[in-house]
Design a protein around this motif. Sequence first.
Motif, PDB file in Angstrom:
ATOM      1  N   LEU A 293      53.261  56.612  28.376  1.00  0.00           N
ATOM      2  CA  LEU A 293      52.629  55.520  28.184  1.00  0.00           C
ATOM      3  C   LEU A 293      53.055  54.659  26.572  1.00  0.00           C
ATOM      4  CD1 LEU A 293      49.222  55.673  29.485  1.00  0.00           C
ATOM      5  CD2 LEU A 293      50.913  54.464  30.232  1.00  0.00           C
ATOM      6  N   ALA A 294      53.086  55.903  25.815  1.00  0.00           N
ATOM      7  CA  ALA A 294      53.243  55.349  24.205  1.00  0.00           C
ATOM      8  C   ALA A 294      54.637  56.016  23.746  1.00  0.00           C
ATOM      9  CB  ALA A 294      52.019  56.002  23.512  1.00  0.00           C
ATOM     10  N   GLY A 295      55.410  56.777  24.576  1.00  0.00           N
ATOM     11  CA  GLY A 295      56.865  57.397  23.934  1.00  0.00           C
ATOM     12  C   GLY A 295      57.435  56.277  23.530  1.00  0.00           C
TER      13      GLY A 295
ATOM     14  N   LEU B  83      41.165  51.074  14.061  1.00  0.00           N
ATOM     15  CA  LEU B  83      40.797  50.426  12.894  1.00  0.00           C
ATOM     16  C   LEU B  83      41.947  49.801  12.277  1.00  0.00           C
ATOM     17  CD1 LEU B  83      37.888  52.759  11.686  1.00  0.00           C
ATOM     18  CD2 LEU B  83      37.640  50.471  12.649  1.00  0.00           C
ATOM     19  N   LEU B  84      42.806  50.608  12.240  1.00  0.00           N
ATOM     20  CA  LEU B  84      44.258  50.283  11.643  1.00  0.00           C
ATOM     21  C   LEU B  84      44.886  48.854  12.516  1.00  0.00           C
ATOM     22  CD1 LEU B  84      45.913  53.545  10.358  1.00  0.00           C
ATOM     23  CD2 LEU B  84      44.610  51.890   9.169  1.00  0.00           C
ATOM     24  N   TRP B  85      44.724  49.230  13.529  1.00  0.00           N
ATOM     25  CA  TRP B  85      45.227  48.020  14.665  1.00  0.00           C
ATOM     26  C   TRP B  85      44.348  46.893  14.516  1.00  0.00           C
ATOM     27  CZ3 TRP B  85      42.385  45.698  18.904  1.00  0.00           C
ATOM     28  CH2 TRP B  85      43.211  44.938  19.488  1.00  0.00           C
ATOM     29  N   ALA B  86      43.339  47.013  14.296  1.00  0.00           N
ATOM     30  CA  ALA B  86      42.334  45.872  13.990  1.00  0.00           C
ATOM     31  C   ALA B  86      42.497  45.109  12.747  1.00  0.00           C
ATOM     32  CB  ALA B  86      40.651  46.139  14.136  1.00  0.00           C
ATOM     33  N   GLY B  87      42.875  45.951  11.655  1.00  0.00           N
ATOM     34  CA  GLY B  87      43.271  45.386  10.406  1.00  0.00           C
ATOM     35  C   GLY B  87      44.736  44.943  10.169  1.00  0.00           C
ATOM     36  N   GLY B  88      45.304  45.131  11.439  1.00  0.00           N
ATOM     37  CA  GLY B  88      46.849  44.699  11.087  1.00  0.00           C
ATOM     38  C   GLY B  88      47.741  45.360  10.397  1.00  0.00           C
ATOM     39  N   VAL B  89      47.668  46.694  10.302  1.00  0.00           N
ATOM     40  CA  VAL B  89      48.183  47.595   9.755  1.00  0.00           C
ATOM     41  C   VAL B  89      49.334  48.114  10.772  1.00  0.00           C
ATOM     42  CG1 VAL B  89      48.452  49.914   8.460  1.00  0.00           C
ATOM     43  CG2 VAL B  89      46.669  48.749   8.173  1.00  0.00           C
ATOM     44  N   PRO B  90      50.692  48.211  10.151  1.00  0.00           N
ATOM     45  CA  PRO B  90      51.891  48.238  10.811  1.00  0.00           C
ATOM     46  C   PRO B  90      51.770  49.861  11.262  1.00  0.00           C
ATOM     47  CG  PRO B  90      52.397  47.257   8.792  1.00  0.00           C
ATOM     48  CD  PRO B  90      51.157  47.597   8.802  1.00  0.00           C
ATOM     49  N   MET B  91      52.498  49.962  12.497  1.00  0.00           N
ATOM     50  CA  MET B  91      52.638  51.254  13.005  1.00  0.00           C
ATOM     51  C   MET B  91      51.442  52.156  13.313  1.00  0.00           C
ATOM     52  SD  MET B  91      55.945  52.511  10.964  1.00  0.00           S
ATOM     53  CE  MET B  91      55.601  51.833   9.402  1.00  0.00           C
ATOM     54  N   ALA B  92      50.395  51.346  13.711  1.00  0.00           N
ATOM     55  CA  ALA B  92      48.928  51.984  13.820  1.00  0.00           C
ATOM     56  C   ALA B  92      48.952  52.935  14.893  1.00  0.00           C
ATOM     57  CB  ALA B  92      47.877  50.723  14.106  1.00  0.00           C
ATOM     58  N   LEU B  93      49.709  52.985  15.896  1.00  0.00           N
ATOM     59  CA  LEU B  93      49.479  54.073  17.034  1.00  0.00           C
ATOM     60  C   LEU B  93      50.218  55.130  16.236  1.00  0.00           C
ATOM     61  CD1 LEU B  93      49.189  55.088  19.746  1.00  0.00           C
ATOM     62  CD2 LEU B  93      51.202  53.897  20.604  1.00  0.00           C
ATOM     63  N   LEU B  94      51.327  55.346  15.774  1.00  0.00           N
ATOM     64  CA  LEU B  94      51.983  56.271  15.128  1.00  0.00           C
ATOM     65  C   LEU B  94      51.152  57.064  14.103  1.00  0.00           C
ATOM     66  CD1 LEU B  94      54.364  58.076  14.908  1.00  0.00           C
ATOM     67  CD2 LEU B  94      55.514  56.404  13.398  1.00  0.00           C
ATOM     68  N   LEU B  95      50.451  56.271  13.366  1.00  0.00           N
ATOM     69  CA  LEU B  95      49.703  56.668  12.232  1.00  0.00           C
ATOM     70  C   LEU B  95      48.242  57.303  12.921  1.00  0.00           C
ATOM     71  CD1 LEU B  95      49.582  53.833   9.638  1.00  0.00           C
ATOM     72  CD2 LEU B  95      50.609  56.176   9.394  1.00  0.00           C
ATOM     73  N   GLY B  96      47.808  56.804  14.070  1.00  0.00           N
ATOM     74  CA  GLY B  96      46.752  57.476  14.635  1.00  0.00           C
ATOM     75  C   GLY B  96      47.043  58.805  15.291  1.00  0.00           C
ATOM     76  N   LEU B  97      48.229  58.883  15.760  1.00  0.00           N
ATOM     77  CA  LEU B  97      48.587  59.890  16.493  1.00  0.00           C
ATOM     78  C   LEU B  97      48.744  61.285  15.522  1.00  0.00           C
ATOM     79  CD1 LEU B  97      51.023  58.900  19.278  1.00  0.00           C
ATOM     80  CD2 LEU B  97      48.917  59.995  19.496  1.00  0.00           C
ATOM     81  N   LEU B  98      49.578  60.806  14.420  1.00  0.00           N
ATOM     82  CA  LEU B  98      49.630  61.893  13.110  1.00  0.00           C
ATOM     83  C   LEU B  98      48.347  62.311  12.347  1.00  0.00           C
ATOM     84  CD1 LEU B  98      52.728  60.145  11.328  1.00  0.00           C
ATOM     85  CD2 LEU B  98      52.898  62.236  12.690  1.00  0.00           C
TER      86      LEU B  98
END
Length: 356
Positions: A99-101, A231-246
Amino acid sequence: MSDAPGRRDVEEPGPTEFRDPLIRQELKRASVWLGLGLLIFAVAFLSQPLLLILGGLVFASILDGGTRLLGRVLPIGRGWRLTIITLLAIAFLVGTIALAGMQIAQQAGNFQEVITRQANRALEWAASFGFVPGDIRIEQIFEQVMGSLGRLTYAVTNVIGAATSLFLIMVIGVFIAVEPRLYERGVGWMLPMRSRDGFYRMIERMAFTLRRLMAGRLLGMAVEGVGTWVLLWAGGVPMALLLGLLTGILAFLPNIGAIISGVLIILVGFSAGVDTGLWAVMVYAVVQIVDGYLIVPYVAKKTVDLAPALVLGAQLLFGAMFGILGLALADPILAMAKAALQQRSEEEHGARTPEP
């Protein structure tokens, strides 16, 4: 015939005679020191295989804990429950990759560039105040840090070796989780009869502590990873998914993981502007407060309370000596060691150990 006493009457045991009590005592001491030296050499020489086995024990505790938890709501055989937990773990990994790869791959392509650019800007800002030399670059710092952790660098860069080690850890963990009592009895068989009951109680307490510790760790990883992503996605931070996984993955490493993920989140946040950067700082603070003041105290209350400085020191020491596996397993090793010492102390003082 001479009246002088015979040689057998006047001679005493020589320095090579093992019947001399002094020689036997010194020989025992020398054997202990020689055995200790050989043990240290064996641990250093066989550090990677031993860490793979310890990693397998940690993975087995995760599977065993999930199997026990599933047994509270699904009264079927242990084998079936273990199979369900294992298949769910595989399905989760495959689903995440499917799904996210693609999105993660696209984000990871720009991730290093953004981090490097923002880190160099931070160094330039620090150099303007005289905190660091003006010509220093983040690439130089990275090379120095990685050079001081040579074995860690090799473990991180060798992707094939890391994948092989992960596969072996999973295989060992599954085998142990299928029949844990078999291996307990095998180790106990090598001990004297009088020591076996205490050994079994110690193993039970260590396993109980490890199951609770890993359950809390997985809970913290899920909360930090999902919370950071949303929260990062809601704030418009780039690469929110990658940062969440890391962030979720690094949450497995107490102290160090939070520092690394915080630096990455803040650097990427400020790459999109000051407002976005401040939002990233707030998100990181909120997530760490929830984990530090709610999840971590609850886990410590249910398992074993480890001093943060002790954990950080063990992580630095194990990471420098044994690489990335030592860094990841420092906390579980400390928890098991403390549980074993507590069990031994309670038995010596006649205290009754609470049933898990």
